[in-house]
Design an enzyme around this catalytic site. Structure first.
Site, short mmCIF file in Angstrom:
data_model
loop_
_atom_site.label_atom_id
_atom_site.label_comp_id
_atom_site.label_asym_id
_atom_site.label_seq_id
_atom_site.Cartn_x
_atom_site.Cartn_y
_atom_site.Cartn_z
N LYS A 83 43.42 45.16 41.27
CA LYS A 83 44.02 45.38 42.59
C LYS A 83 45.25 46.29 42.49
O LYS A 83 45.77 46.54 41.40
CB LYS A 83 44.39 44.02 43.20
CG LYS A 83 43.16 43.13 43.50
CD LYS A 83 43.59 41.83 44.17
CE LYS A 83 42.38 40.96 44.49
NZ LYS A 83 42.78 39.73 45.23
N TYR A 106 36.38 42.95 52.71
CA TYR A 106 36.76 41.54 52.82
C TYR A 106 36.31 40.93 54.15
O TYR A 106 36.94 39.98 54.63
CB TYR A 106 38.27 41.39 52.66
CG TYR A 106 38.73 41.27 51.21
CD1 TYR A 106 38.27 40.23 50.39
CD2 TYR A 106 39.66 42.15 50.67
CE1 TYR A 106 38.70 40.09 49.08
CE2 TYR A 106 40.10 42.02 49.35
CZ TYR A 106 39.62 40.97 48.57
OH TYR A 106 40.06 40.82 47.27
N PHE A 114 45.43 35.13 56.37
CA PHE A 114 45.89 36.13 55.41
C PHE A 114 45.13 37.45 55.48
O PHE A 114 45.42 38.37 54.71
CB PHE A 114 45.84 35.55 53.98
CG PHE A 114 44.47 35.07 53.53
CD1 PHE A 114 43.54 35.96 53.01
CD2 PHE A 114 44.13 33.73 53.60
CE1 PHE A 114 42.29 35.53 52.58
CE2 PHE A 114 42.87 33.28 53.17
CZ PHE A 114 41.95 34.20 52.66
N ARG A 128 34.74 35.21 36.67
CA ARG A 128 35.58 34.33 37.51
C ARG A 128 36.46 33.43 36.64
O ARG A 128 37.62 33.20 36.95
CB ARG A 128 34.71 33.44 38.43
CG ARG A 128 33.89 34.16 39.47
CD ARG A 128 34.62 34.56 40.70
NE ARG A 128 35.31 33.52 41.41
CZ ARG A 128 35.98 33.73 42.55
NH1 ARG A 128 36.04 34.96 43.10
NH2 ARG A 128 36.61 32.75 43.15
N THR A 150 42.39 31.48 42.34
CA THR A 150 43.01 32.40 43.31
C THR A 150 44.54 32.26 43.28
O THR A 150 45.25 33.27 43.23
CB THR A 150 42.51 32.06 44.73
OG1 THR A 150 41.09 31.98 44.72
CG2 THR A 150 42.98 33.09 45.73
N ARG A 176 44.96 35.80 35.87
CA ARG A 176 45.88 35.51 36.98
C ARG A 176 47.05 34.64 36.52
O ARG A 176 48.19 34.86 36.93
CB ARG A 176 45.11 34.85 38.13
CG ARG A 176 44.28 35.89 38.91
CD ARG A 176 43.30 35.24 39.83
NE ARG A 176 42.74 36.17 40.82
CZ ARG A 176 41.75 35.85 41.64
NH1 ARG A 176 41.20 34.64 41.60
NH2 ARG A 176 41.31 36.74 42.51
N ASN A 207 47.31 38.99 43.22
CA ASN A 207 46.83 38.25 42.05
C ASN A 207 46.01 39.11 41.10
O ASN A 207 45.14 38.62 40.39
CB ASN A 207 46.07 36.99 42.50
CG ASN A 207 44.92 37.31 43.44
OD1 ASN A 207 44.62 38.48 43.69
ND2 ASN A 207 44.26 36.29 43.93
N HIS A 251 40.07 40.99 41.33
CA HIS A 251 39.01 40.44 42.19
C HIS A 251 37.73 40.34 41.38
O HIS A 251 37.46 41.19 40.53
CB HIS A 251 38.75 41.39 43.39
CG HIS A 251 37.47 41.06 44.10
ND1 HIS A 251 37.41 40.10 45.09
CD2 HIS A 251 36.19 41.51 43.92
CE1 HIS A 251 36.13 39.99 45.49
NE2 HIS A 251 35.39 40.83 44.80
N GLU A 257 29.01 43.81 47.24
CA GLU A 257 30.25 44.45 46.76
C GLU A 257 29.97 45.63 45.84
O GLU A 257 30.66 46.66 45.90
CB GLU A 257 31.13 43.40 46.06
CG GLU A 257 31.65 42.36 47.06
CD GLU A 257 32.45 41.23 46.41
OE1 GLU A 257 32.59 41.22 45.17
OE2 GLU A 257 32.94 40.38 47.15
P1 IDP Z 1 39.21 34.97 45.21
O1 IDP Z 1 39.79 36.36 45.09
O2 IDP Z 1 39.72 34.05 44.11
O3 IDP Z 1 37.71 34.95 45.34
P2 IDP Z 1 39.32 34.41 48.07
O4 IDP Z 1 39.44 33.05 48.65
O5 IDP Z 1 38.01 35.09 48.16
O6 IDP Z 1 39.82 34.32 46.53
O7 IDP Z 1 40.44 35.30 48.76
C1 IDP Z 1 40.42 36.71 48.61
C2 IDP Z 1 41.82 37.17 48.32
O8 IDP Z 1 42.65 36.91 49.45
C3 IDP Z 1 42.54 36.46 47.17
O9 IDP Z 1 42.21 36.98 45.89
C4 IDP Z 1 43.99 36.70 47.51
O10 IDP Z 1 44.40 38.04 47.19
C5 IDP Z 1 43.96 36.55 49.03
N1 IDP Z 1 44.22 35.18 49.46
C6 IDP Z 1 43.39 34.10 49.38
N2 IDP Z 1 43.95 32.99 49.88
C7 IDP Z 1 45.18 33.38 50.30
C8 IDP Z 1 46.28 32.67 50.93
O11 IDP Z 1 46.21 31.46 51.20
N3 IDP Z 1 47.38 33.40 51.20
C9 IDP Z 1 47.49 34.74 50.93
N4 IDP Z 1 46.49 35.44 50.35
C10 IDP Z 1 45.36 34.77 50.04
MG MG Z 2 36.56 35.79 46.86
#
Ligand code: IDP
Ligand code: MG
Length: 138
Positions: free
Chosen positions: A10, A50, A58, A86, A92, A103, A113, A116, A127
């Site tokens: 990212k 997304y 968010f 993963r 996350t 992470r 973070n 992805h 994707e």
């Molecule tokens: P992932 O990347 O671990 O699959 P997802 O739930 O798919 O997590 O969320 C996509 C991205 O959105 C996360 O990697 C993070 O950058 C952001 N994100 C997820 N949950 C939150 C939150 O509660 N607050 C702010 N950003 C979030």
């Molecule tokens: Mg995700």
């Protein structure tokens, strides 16, 4: 079973010069890089990528962040590649991520973070197709 997954370094990871460390972890895990490029998404492209998160609190901030600077997008391949990548990324929320994960080591924020990874074969197919055509994947 051999699988492909879409990985992204990212904008925070690229800006903090973490391309090398992340790729080293991917290679040490034994996953093969089948395609790779540096791109900068527009806000609209980030929203499309997304789209499953549309409506979440968010979403606007996430798509601003993802379009704020260059990202490295990659297709990774290997046995069970989706779950293995993963696991390498960690949870996350970096505060909940296992010790030794990307992470846990590098993320600074639940949003920023560093990486992805696709979460299912269906999302991987969407994707990968979002960024690469068949001729760009080895
Ligand atoms: P992932 O990347 O671990 O699959 P997802 O739930 O798919 O997590 O969320 C996509 C991205 O959105 C996360 O990697 C993070 O950058 C952001 N994100 C997820 N949950 C939150 C939150 O509660 N607050 C702010 N950003 C979030
Ligand atoms: Mg995700």
């Amino acid at each position: 079973m051999k699988q492909q997954t879409l990985a992204i370094i990212k904008p925070d990871g690229v800006a903090r010069k973490l391309i090398g460390p992340v790729i080293t972890r991917i290679e040490n895990e034994g996953l093969d890089i089948k395609a790779m490029k540096l791109i900068k998404m527009t806000k609209e492209q980030a929203q499309g990528f997304y789209k499953v998160h549309k409506g979440k609190p968010f979403f606007d901030s996430l798509t601003d962040f993802m379009s704020s600077g260059p990202c490295v997008v990659m297709v990774l391949e290997g046995d069970d590649a989706i779950a293995r990548y993963r696991k390498l990324m960690g949870a996350t929320d970096y505060r909940k991520a296992e010790e030794g994960t990307i992470r846990r080591e590098y993320a600074t924020d639940i949003e920023k973070n560093v990486v992805h990874g696709s979460d299912s074969p269906e999302s991987a197919a969407f994707e990968i197709g979002y960024f690469f055509n068949a001729l760009e994947i080895m």
